[in-house]
Motif scaffolding. Structure first.
Motif, PDB file in Angstrom:
ATOM      1  N   ASP A  86     -42.334 -37.869  82.997  1.00  0.00           N
ATOM      2  CA  ASP A  86     -43.437 -37.458  81.731  1.00  0.00           C
ATOM      3  C   ASP A  86     -44.790 -38.149  82.114  1.00  0.00           C
ATOM      4  O   ASP A  86     -45.987 -37.645  81.943  1.00  0.00           O
ATOM      5  N   TYR A  87     -44.414 -39.344  82.330  1.00  0.00           N
ATOM      6  CA  TYR A  87     -45.568 -40.322  82.725  1.00  0.00           C
ATOM      7  C   TYR A  87     -46.366 -39.894  83.943  1.00  0.00           C
ATOM      8  O   TYR A  87     -47.535 -39.758  83.819  1.00  0.00           O
ATOM      9  N   ARG A 117     -48.448 -36.806  83.122  1.00  0.00           N
ATOM     10  CA  ARG A 117     -49.572 -37.135  82.470  1.00  0.00           C
ATOM     11  C   ARG A 117     -50.589 -37.590  82.935  1.00  0.00           C
ATOM     12  O   ARG A 117     -51.883 -37.377  82.909  1.00  0.00           O
ATOM     13  N   GLN A 118     -50.330 -38.738  83.819  1.00  0.00           N
ATOM     14  CA  GLN A 118     -51.241 -39.340  84.767  1.00  0.00           C
ATOM     15  C   GLN A 118     -52.222 -38.496  85.941  1.00  0.00           C
ATOM     16  O   GLN A 118     -53.494 -38.587  85.802  1.00  0.00           O
ATOM     17  N   SER A 152     -44.053 -46.686  83.774  1.00  0.00           N
ATOM     18  CA  SER A 152     -43.777 -45.861  82.761  1.00  0.00           C
ATOM     19  C   SER A 152     -43.065 -46.448  81.733  1.00  0.00           C
ATOM     20  O   SER A 152     -42.997 -45.812  80.612  1.00  0.00           O
ATOM     21  N   LYS A 153     -42.400 -47.841  81.567  1.00  0.00           N
ATOM     22  CA  LYS A 153     -41.905 -48.602  80.784  1.00  0.00           C
ATOM     23  C   LYS A 153     -40.669 -47.818  80.057  1.00  0.00           C
ATOM     24  O   LYS A 153     -39.857 -47.338  80.657  1.00  0.00           O
ATOM     25  N   GLN A 154     -40.864 -47.584  78.720  1.00  0.00           N
ATOM     26  CA  GLN A 154     -40.174 -46.620  77.670  1.00  0.00           C
ATOM     27  C   GLN A 154     -40.078 -45.190  78.000  1.00  0.00           C
ATOM     28  O   GLN A 154     -39.213 -44.455  77.382  1.00  0.00           O
ATOM     29  N   GLU A 155     -41.172 -44.847  78.582  1.00  0.00           N
ATOM     30  CA  GLU A 155     -41.381 -43.223  78.512  1.00  0.00           C
ATOM     31  C   GLU A 155     -40.705 -42.694  79.951  1.00  0.00           C
ATOM     32  O   GLU A 155     -40.505 -43.411  80.928  1.00  0.00           O
ATOM     33  N   LYS A 156     -40.321 -41.466  80.048  1.00  0.00           N
ATOM     34  CA  LYS A 156     -39.722 -41.052  80.817  1.00  0.00           C
ATOM     35  C   LYS A 156     -40.625 -40.981  82.187  1.00  0.00           C
ATOM     36  O   LYS A 156     -41.503 -40.438  82.067  1.00  0.00           O
TER      37      LYS A 156
END
Length: 155
Positions: free
Chosen positions: A112-113, A116-117, A105-109
Motif C-alpha cells: 500500500d505504501y 501510494r508513493q 512503510s512502518k506500520q502500513e502494508k
C-alpha cells in the motif's frame, strides 16, 4: 526527474566512475531484444552483493526518458550494439528499491505504501489524464497506456 518515476542517471554515473566498475551493458542488448515481445517480463536476479542495484540503475539510466544518457554509455559495450539508439531514453521508467519501502512503510502494508508513493509521482507528471479516480497503480498505468500509448519500464 522523480524519485520513482524517471529517477535520472546519477546512480549509474557514480557506478561507472568507480574504480571497481565492470561493464555489464550487454544486459541492455539482451533486454532490448525482448522489448515488445511476449518475453518482455524479465527478472534480474543475482546473489547478495553481486550488483543488482547497479544493474537496475544502468537499465534506468539507459531507458529513462527523464534524462539524456548517450554520453554516459560512450565507450561501453552497448554503444557498439546495432540497437543502441533505438531504445535509448525512450521510455518512462519506474524505479523501485524494495528495501527502501520495507524500511519506510512502518506500520502500513508495504504494498500500500509503495503504491501510494508511486501514484503520487504519476499524478504529478500525468495528472491531466486522470479526470476520474483510478483504482490503484495498475489501473492508473492501464489508463495512461490507453490514452497515450506510453510503455513503462520497471526497474
Amino acid at each position: 526527474m522523480g524519485i520513482y518515476l524517471n529517477p535520472g542517471n546519477e546512480g549509474f554515473r557514480e557506478s561507472i566512475r568507480s574504480r571497481i566498475y565492470v561493464d555489464k551493458t550487454g544486459l541492455i542488448a539482451c533486454t532490448n531484444e525482448l522489448i515488445c515481445t511476449k518475453e518482455k517480463f524479465i527478472c534480474v536476479s543475482r546473489p547478495r552483493r553481486f550488483g543488482k542495484s547497479m544493474a537496475l540503475e544502468m537499465l534506468a539510466a539507459y531507458y529513462s526518458c527523464g534524462c539524456d544518457s548517450r554520453e554516459l554509455f560512450s565507450g561501453l559495450a552497448i554503444e557498439r550494439d546495432t540497437g543502441f539508439l533505438e531504445h535509448l531514453n525512450k521510455y518512462d521508467v519506474i524505479f523501485l528499491n524494495i528495501q527502501q519501502f520495507l524500511i519506510e512503510s512502518k506500520q502500513e502494508k508495504v504494498t500500500d505504501y509503495l503504491e501510494r508513493q508511486v501514484l503520487e509521482e504519476l499524478y504529478e507528471d500525468y495528472g491531466d489524464f486522470f479526470k476520474s479516480p483510478v483504482s490503484g497503480m495498475a489501473g492508473a498505468l492501464r489508463k495512461l497506456y490507453a490514452k497515450t500509448g506510453k510503455k513503462f519500464i520497471w526497474c
